[in-house]
Design a protein around this motif. Structure first.
Motif, PDB file in Angstrom:
ATOM      1  N   ILE A 210       4.205  -5.646   7.719  1.00  0.00           N
ATOM      2  CA  ILE A 210       3.444  -5.998   6.758  1.00  0.00           C
ATOM      3  C   ILE A 210       2.454  -4.819   6.665  1.00  0.00           C
ATOM      4  CG2 ILE A 210       1.563  -7.516   5.803  1.00  0.00           C
ATOM      5  CD1 ILE A 210       4.374  -8.847   5.266  1.00  0.00           C
ATOM      6  N   VAL A 211       1.846  -4.374   8.105  1.00  0.00           N
ATOM      7  CA  VAL A 211       0.779  -3.381   7.888  1.00  0.00           C
ATOM      8  C   VAL A 211       1.410  -2.213   7.267  1.00  0.00           C
ATOM      9  CG1 VAL A 211      -0.154  -1.676   9.432  1.00  0.00           C
ATOM     10  CG2 VAL A 211      -0.307  -4.251  10.125  1.00  0.00           C
ATOM     11  N   ARG A 212       2.591  -1.699   7.317  1.00  0.00           N
ATOM     12  CA  ARG A 212       3.155  -0.533   6.751  1.00  0.00           C
ATOM     13  C   ARG A 212       3.311  -0.820   4.980  1.00  0.00           C
ATOM     14  NH1 ARG A 212       7.197   0.187  10.988  1.00  0.00           N
ATOM     15  NH2 ARG A 212       8.643  -0.171   9.903  1.00  0.00           N
ATOM     16  N   LEU A 213       3.692  -1.899   4.975  1.00  0.00           N
ATOM     17  CA  LEU A 213       4.031  -2.223   3.491  1.00  0.00           C
ATOM     18  C   LEU A 213       2.383  -2.204   2.454  1.00  0.00           C
ATOM     19  CD1 LEU A 213       6.419  -5.074   3.204  1.00  0.00           C
ATOM     20  CD2 LEU A 213       6.930  -2.614   2.953  1.00  0.00           C
ATOM     21  N   ARG A 214       1.381  -2.799   3.525  1.00  0.00           N
ATOM     22  CA  ARG A 214       0.013  -2.568   2.784  1.00  0.00           C
ATOM     23  C   ARG A 214      -0.312  -1.425   2.583  1.00  0.00           C
ATOM     24  NH1 ARG A 214      -2.492  -7.498   6.461  1.00  0.00           N
ATOM     25  NH2 ARG A 214      -2.078  -9.243   4.957  1.00  0.00           N
ATOM     26  N   ARG A 215      -0.081  -0.342   3.758  1.00  0.00           N
ATOM     27  CA  ARG A 215      -0.487   0.963   3.537  1.00  0.00           C
ATOM     28  C   ARG A 215       0.023   1.637   2.021  1.00  0.00           C
ATOM     29  NH1 ARG A 215       1.418   2.912   8.760  1.00  0.00           N
ATOM     30  NH2 ARG A 215       0.158   1.668  10.297  1.00  0.00           N
ATOM     31  N   TYR A 216       1.363   1.084   1.961  1.00  0.00           N
ATOM     32  CA  TYR A 216       2.087   1.723   0.531  1.00  0.00           C
ATOM     33  C   TYR A 216       1.281   1.348  -0.680  1.00  0.00           C
ATOM     34  CZ  TYR A 216       5.739   2.487   4.326  1.00  0.00           C
ATOM     35  OH  TYR A 216       6.423   2.861   5.193  1.00  0.00           O
ATOM     36  N   LEU A 217       1.007  -0.127  -0.756  1.00  0.00           N
ATOM     37  CA  LEU A 217       0.911  -0.865  -1.746  1.00  0.00           C
ATOM     38  C   LEU A 217      -0.778  -1.209  -2.038  1.00  0.00           C
ATOM     39  CD1 LEU A 217       3.645  -3.661  -1.640  1.00  0.00           C
ATOM     40  CD2 LEU A 217       3.445  -1.948  -3.299  1.00  0.00           C
TER      41      LEU A 217
END
Ligand code: CA
Length: 244
Positions: A210-217
């Motif tokens: 989730i941390v990574r996806l937040r960085r993208y989105l």
């Protein structure tokens, strides 16, 4: 059928894996250390469809190898072999960019099933229509919300002029969250439905993704608008504007 790279220094395990993968019709290559694996995948750019990566390697360990692969833009699916019962290994593996893991010692049929799972997912994400089975709704390959585009076919997220490549599991997790848009989903449900893991895995593994996806989105990952934390439950994907 896939091209599999096995990174394992214990010769009998590496050979056993190779033999069984080849018996299933895959092409398998073994390499005994992390530097060798990085040389094959990054410097020689030899194409593989999946990597079986042991954590315990001489020199660079599996975590370092996975991190370097991801940092270099190499998104081949990684199945990591961890120490049995080590939740810490599992978490570090996911954090480093692994897509799936198996504790050692493993049963060969389970390794083969997991490898096939990664290969199948990759194919789903590369082909346009998902396999039509039973009640599954046809899904769009591209999902757009609030100026963001998730391109499942090309496994990337586009936000304005930025493009982020996705790993297989990041792509699967996004698909799952999109499918459940507006509803809270638990970490346990995510592990079962996206990873097919029914063992008692530390559910914090999900948080790294989730941390990574937040960085993208997200505009500000620290104040997420789209990938919200639902206290005591898990997460909720909220596209601010409903899709067409
Ligand atoms: Ca080893």
């Amino acid at each position: 059928m896939g091209r599999i790279l096995i990174v394992e220094d214990e010769r009998h395990i590496a050979d056993g894996l190779r033999y069984n993968l080849e018996a299933e019709g895959h092409e398998a290559t073994t390499v005994a250390d992390g530097e060798g694996a990085l040389g094959i995948l990054i410097r020689e750019r030899r194409p593989f469809d999946a990597v079986i990566l042991d954590v315990m390697l001489p020199g660079k360990d599996g975590f370092a190898v996975a991190s370097e692969l991801r940092a270099s833009g190499q998104f081949v699916p990684i199945l990591m072999l961890t120490a049995r019962g080590s939740a810490e290994d599992v978490l570090r593996g996911f954090e480093a960019g692994a897509d799936d893991y198996l504790p050692k010692p493993f049963d060969l049929p389970i390794v083969l099933a997991r490898v096939n799972g990664l290969l199948r997912r990759r194919q789903w994400n590369e082909q346009e229509p998902p396999p039509s089975g039973g009640r599954r709704e046809p899904e769009p390959d591209v999902y757009t919300f609030e100026g963001r585009t998730i391109d499942f076919s090309n496994m990337e997220v586009r936000v304005r002029d930025r493009v982020h490549r996705l790993t297989v599991m990041e792509c699967d997790l996004l698909r799952y969250l999109v499918r459940n848009a507006g509803q809270p989903v638990s970490r346990r449900a995510i592990l079962q439905d996206v990873w097919g893991l029914h063992e008692s895995v530390d559910t914090r593994a999900i948080d790294n993704f989730i941390v990574r996806l937040r960085r993208y989105l997200e505009d500000r990952a620290a104040a997420p608008k789209f990938l919200q934390t639902v206290r005591g439950v898990g997460y909720r994907f909220v596209p601010a504007v409903a899709p067409d």
